[in-house]
Design a protein around this motif. Structure first.
Motif, PDB file in Angstrom:
ATOM      1  N   LYS A   1      39.830  40.338  39.038  1.00 13.96           N
ATOM      2  CA  LYS A   1      40.785  39.887  39.528  1.00 13.96           C
ATOM      3  C   LYS A   1      41.725  39.645  38.138  1.00 13.96           C
ATOM      4  O   LYS A   1      43.041  39.817  38.197  1.00 13.96           O
ATOM      5  N   ALA A   2      41.163  38.982  37.398  1.00 12.52           N
ATOM      6  CA  ALA A   2      42.082  38.701  36.032  1.00 12.52           C
ATOM      7  C   ALA A   2      42.318  39.878  35.321  1.00 12.52           C
ATOM      8  O   ALA A   2      43.446  39.812  34.810  1.00 12.52           O
ATOM      9  N   LYS A   3      41.413  40.913  35.444  1.00 12.74           N
ATOM     10  CA  LYS A   3      41.880  42.199  34.651  1.00 12.74           C
ATOM     11  C   LYS A   3      43.047  42.869  35.565  1.00 12.74           C
ATOM     12  O   LYS A   3      43.945  43.521  34.965  1.00 12.74           O
ATOM     13  N   LEU A   4      43.087  42.795  36.608  1.00 17.02           N
ATOM     14  CA  LEU A   4      44.290  43.188  37.733  1.00 17.02           C
ATOM     15  C   LEU A   4      45.402  42.397  37.808  1.00 17.02           C
ATOM     16  O   LEU A   4      46.540  42.820  38.228  1.00 17.02           O
ATOM     17  N   GLY A   5      45.324  41.186  37.047  1.00 14.14           N
ATOM     18  CA  GLY A   5      46.368  40.193  36.905  1.00 14.14           C
ATOM     19  C   GLY A   5      46.476  39.438  38.439  1.00 14.14           C
ATOM     20  O   GLY A   5      47.811  38.943  38.632  1.00 14.14           O
ATOM     21  N   ILE A   6      45.663  39.410  39.145  1.00 15.06           N
ATOM     22  CA  ILE A   6      45.710  38.609  40.386  1.00 15.06           C
ATOM     23  C   ILE A   6      45.297  37.166  40.335  1.00 15.06           C
ATOM     24  O   ILE A   6      44.200  36.913  40.016  1.00 15.06           O
ATOM     25  N   THR A   7      46.326  36.340  40.385  1.00 14.82           N
ATOM     26  CA  THR A   7      46.185  34.748  40.106  1.00 14.82           C
ATOM     27  C   THR A   7      45.752  33.846  41.457  1.00 14.82           C
ATOM     28  O   THR A   7      46.366  34.724  42.631  1.00 14.82           O
ATOM     29  N   PRO A   8      45.376  33.046  41.411  1.00 10.74           N
ATOM     30  CA  PRO A   8      45.225  32.166  42.555  1.00 10.74           C
ATOM     31  C   PRO A   8      46.658  32.135  43.633  1.00 10.74           C
ATOM     32  O   PRO A   8      46.760  32.180  44.742  1.00 10.74           O
ATOM     33  N   LEU A   9      47.882  31.958  42.953  1.00 11.88           N
ATOM     34  CA  LEU A   9      49.030  31.897  43.601  1.00 11.88           C
ATOM     35  C   LEU A   9      49.482  33.025  44.249  1.00 11.88           C
ATOM     36  O   LEU A   9      49.879  33.062  45.626  1.00 11.88           O
ATOM     37  N   ILE A  10      49.200  34.218  43.734  1.00 10.92           N
ATOM     38  CA  ILE A  10      49.451  35.648  44.399  1.00 10.92           C
ATOM     39  C   ILE A  10      48.781  35.801  45.710  1.00 10.92           C
ATOM     40  O   ILE A  10      48.888  36.187  46.521  1.00 10.92           O
ATOM     41  N   GLU A  11      47.291  35.281  45.260  1.00  7.20           N
ATOM     42  CA  GLU A  11      46.387  35.134  46.570  1.00  7.20           C
ATOM     43  C   GLU A  11      46.794  34.514  47.648  1.00  7.20           C
ATOM     44  O   GLU A  11      46.863  34.780  48.810  1.00  7.20           O
TER      45      GLU A  11
END
Length: 191
Positions: free
Chosen positions: A67-77
């Motif tokens: 997820k970090a590599k894809l740039g998916i943050t907890p806020l986006i989730e």
């Protein structure tokens, strides 16, 4: 001669106490063996659980790294989950029925307020056209005219509104009908 059957009349019969002792010994052995099997199975399950926890922790760590590599943050989730939940709620039958009910209620309420506003406007119009309101309106107009004339007739003394109002009241109280006719204009005669 009588024949005796073996076993029925043995010289030493087995008593009930002896039978209980025999069954106690068998049960204790059976319980002990069964308990050992259960303990062994419990130990295996605990080992499996521990192994699965380690595997799960490893997979969760890998999941977070991806997820970090894809740039998916907890806020986006959170936003994605919220949007998905909001969409699911809007497409639910209960939401659609509630929305329709509230829309109908809003339309009926709006129509009721429109009707009420129309009725109030009509009543105010009727009241304004009534003889008592016209009489009141004429008296107010006469009082305003008298105040204006008193202020003009005071030869520039000026003063506050209260002074002008009290002097107009004082002047109209002292005037006689004959003086009023000769000194006032045609408009004042109708007052």
């Amino acid at each position: 001669m009588e024949t005796r059957q073996q076993g029925l009349l043995d010289p030493e019969p087995v008593t009930e106490v002896d039978e209980e002792m025999v069954s106690d010994v068998d049960l204790n052995n059976t319980l002990t063996e069964e308990r050992e099997e259960i303990l062994s199975e419990l130990t295996k399950l605990e080992e499996d659980i521990s192994t699965l926890r380690q595997v799960l922790a490893s997979k969760e760590k890998h999941h977070s790294e991806l997820k970090a590599k894809l740039g998916i943050t907890p806020l986006i989730e959170f936003k994605q989950n919220f949007n998905r939940s909001w969409y699911d709620m809007q497409t639910s039958t209960a939401y659609k029925k509630t929305s329709e009910t509230l829309s109908t209620a809003g339309q009926k309420t709006s129509a009721a307020f429109t009707t009420l506003g129309t009725a109030i406007s009509r009543k105010f119009g009727d009241m304004r056209n009534s003889p008592s309101f016209k009489s009141f309106e004429e008296k107010v107009e006469c009082t305003v005219s008298n105040i204006k004339q008193t202020k003009v007739g005071s030869q520039g003394r000026g003063g506050s509104f209260e002074e002008v109002l009290s002097s107009a009241a004082h002047a109209s109280a002292q005037e006689t009908p004959s003086n009023n006719m000769s000194e006032s204009s045609d408009h004042e005669r109708t007052c």
